[in-house]
Design a protein around this motif. Structure first.
Motif, PDB file in Angstrom:
ATOM      1  N   PHE A   1       0.902  -1.220  -0.052  1.00 21.30           N
ATOM      2  CA  PHE A   1      -0.274   0.083  -0.119  1.00 21.30           C
ATOM      3  C   PHE A   1       0.889   1.358  -0.095  1.00 21.30           C
ATOM      4  O   PHE A   1       1.897   1.357   0.426  1.00 21.30           O
ATOM      5  N   ALA A   2       0.992   2.459  -0.393  1.00 26.41           N
ATOM      6  CA  ALA A   2       0.908   3.719  -0.588  1.00 26.41           C
ATOM      7  C   ALA A   2       1.100   4.465   1.039  1.00 26.41           C
ATOM      8  O   ALA A   2       1.665   4.900   1.369  1.00 26.41           O
ATOM      9  N   GLU A   3      -0.180   4.589   0.916  1.00 23.50           N
ATOM     10  CA  GLU A   3      -1.361   5.036   2.144  1.00 23.50           C
ATOM     11  C   GLU A   3      -1.805   4.329   2.946  1.00 23.50           C
ATOM     12  O   GLU A   3      -2.394   3.453   2.642  1.00 23.50           O
TER      13      GLU A   3
ATOM     14  N   LEU B   1      -6.531   3.722   2.661  1.00 21.76           N
ATOM     15  CA  LEU B   1      -6.402   2.564   2.399  1.00 21.76           C
ATOM     16  C   LEU B   1      -7.414   1.401   3.510  1.00 21.76           C
ATOM     17  O   LEU B   1      -8.828   1.755   2.857  1.00 21.76           O
TER      18      LEU B   1
ATOM     19  N   VAL C   1       4.591   5.702   0.573  1.00 15.81           N
ATOM     20  CA  VAL C   1       4.902   6.599  -0.936  1.00 15.81           C
ATOM     21  C   VAL C   1       5.405   8.068   0.220  1.00 15.81           C
ATOM     22  O   VAL C   1       6.200   8.516  -0.787  1.00 15.81           O
TER      23      VAL C   1
ATOM     24  N   HIS D   1       3.218  -6.092  -8.513  1.00 11.75           N
ATOM     25  CA  HIS D   1       1.550  -5.606  -7.381  1.00 11.75           C
ATOM     26  C   HIS D   1       0.775  -6.504  -9.309  1.00 11.75           C
ATOM     27  O   HIS D   1       0.758  -6.183 -10.259  1.00 11.75           O
TER      28      HIS D   1
ATOM     29  N   VAL E   1      -6.144  -3.981  -1.836  1.00  9.83           N
ATOM     30  CA  VAL E   1      -4.704  -2.319  -2.167  1.00  9.83           C
ATOM     31  C   VAL E   1      -5.048  -2.986  -3.531  1.00  9.83           C
ATOM     32  O   VAL E   1      -3.650  -3.421  -4.306  1.00  9.83           O
TER      33      VAL E   1
ATOM     34  N   GLU F   1      -3.741   1.076  -8.050  1.00 11.79           N
ATOM     35  CA  GLU F   1      -3.071   2.384  -8.679  1.00 11.79           C
ATOM     36  C   GLU F   1      -1.974   2.713  -6.881  1.00 11.79           C
ATOM     37  O   GLU F   1      -0.587   3.502  -7.450  1.00 11.79           O
ATOM     38  N   ASN F   2      -2.058   1.799  -6.544  1.00  9.05           N
ATOM     39  CA  ASN F   2      -0.758   1.867  -5.207  1.00  9.05           C
ATOM     40  C   ASN F   2       0.557   1.830  -6.134  1.00  9.05           C
ATOM     41  O   ASN F   2       1.470   2.642  -4.913  1.00  9.05           O
TER      42      ASN F   2
ATOM     43  N   GLN G   1       1.664   5.021  -7.673  1.00 14.14           N
ATOM     44  CA  GLN G   1       2.032   5.572  -6.555  1.00 14.14           C
ATOM     45  C   GLN G   1       3.533   5.513  -6.048  1.00 14.14           C
ATOM     46  O   GLN G   1       4.769   6.795  -6.031  1.00 14.14           O
TER      47      GLN G   1
END
Length: 134
Positions: free
Chosen positions: A19-21, A25, A58, A73, A80, A83-84, A87
């Motif tokens: 995950f980015a954030e 999420l 991120v 991914h 998740v 797009e994560n 990013q």
């Protein structure tokens, strides 16, 4: 990624479905009604010392550079979103002398690459580490 951003002894990183954030999420996927979510996040911070608003790979992934990074991914990840990875890759490439690779798994769900084709999955990761650590 969070550890590698702080620990230079980590020489290379592979992630799968990262995950980015965390906070965004959790807001999207937790199932907790929006009105209760701030209280739940506060409870997690008070009880466990986890501030999900501060868990954002991120924000720190660029610090991994110049060490190699491989992001894996699946495009059909419903836990998740894909797009994560995009990013994270964009943020990682901002690092000085960044070495970022991505491996997109078309139609695959969350961390299913190893299940779908274990041999290729293992081979790609082994090859990545062999090159990164030589």
């Amino acid at each position: 990624m969070l550890a590698a951003a702080q620990e230079p002894a980590i020489q290379a990183v592979v992630t799968d479905s990262a995950f980015a954030e965390a906070s965004s999420l959790i807001r999207e996927k937790s199932g907790v009604p929006g009105i209760l979510l701030p209280e739940c996040l506060l409870a997690a911070k008070l009880l466990y010392g986890i501030d999900y608003d501060q868990v954002g790979p991120v924000d720190v992934v660029a610090k991994i550079a110049p060490r190699p990074l491989l992001l894996i991914h699946g495009t059909a990840d419903d836990l998740v979103p894909f797009e994560n990875m995009l990013q994270l890759a964009a943020a990682a490439r901002k690092g000085h002398d960044a070495h970022v690779q991505t491996w997109t798994l078309p139609g695959m769900a969350h961390v299913s690459g190893i299940v779908q084709d274990r041999s290729e999955y293992v081979q790609r990761i082994v090859t990545f580490f062999q090159k990164a650590l030589n």
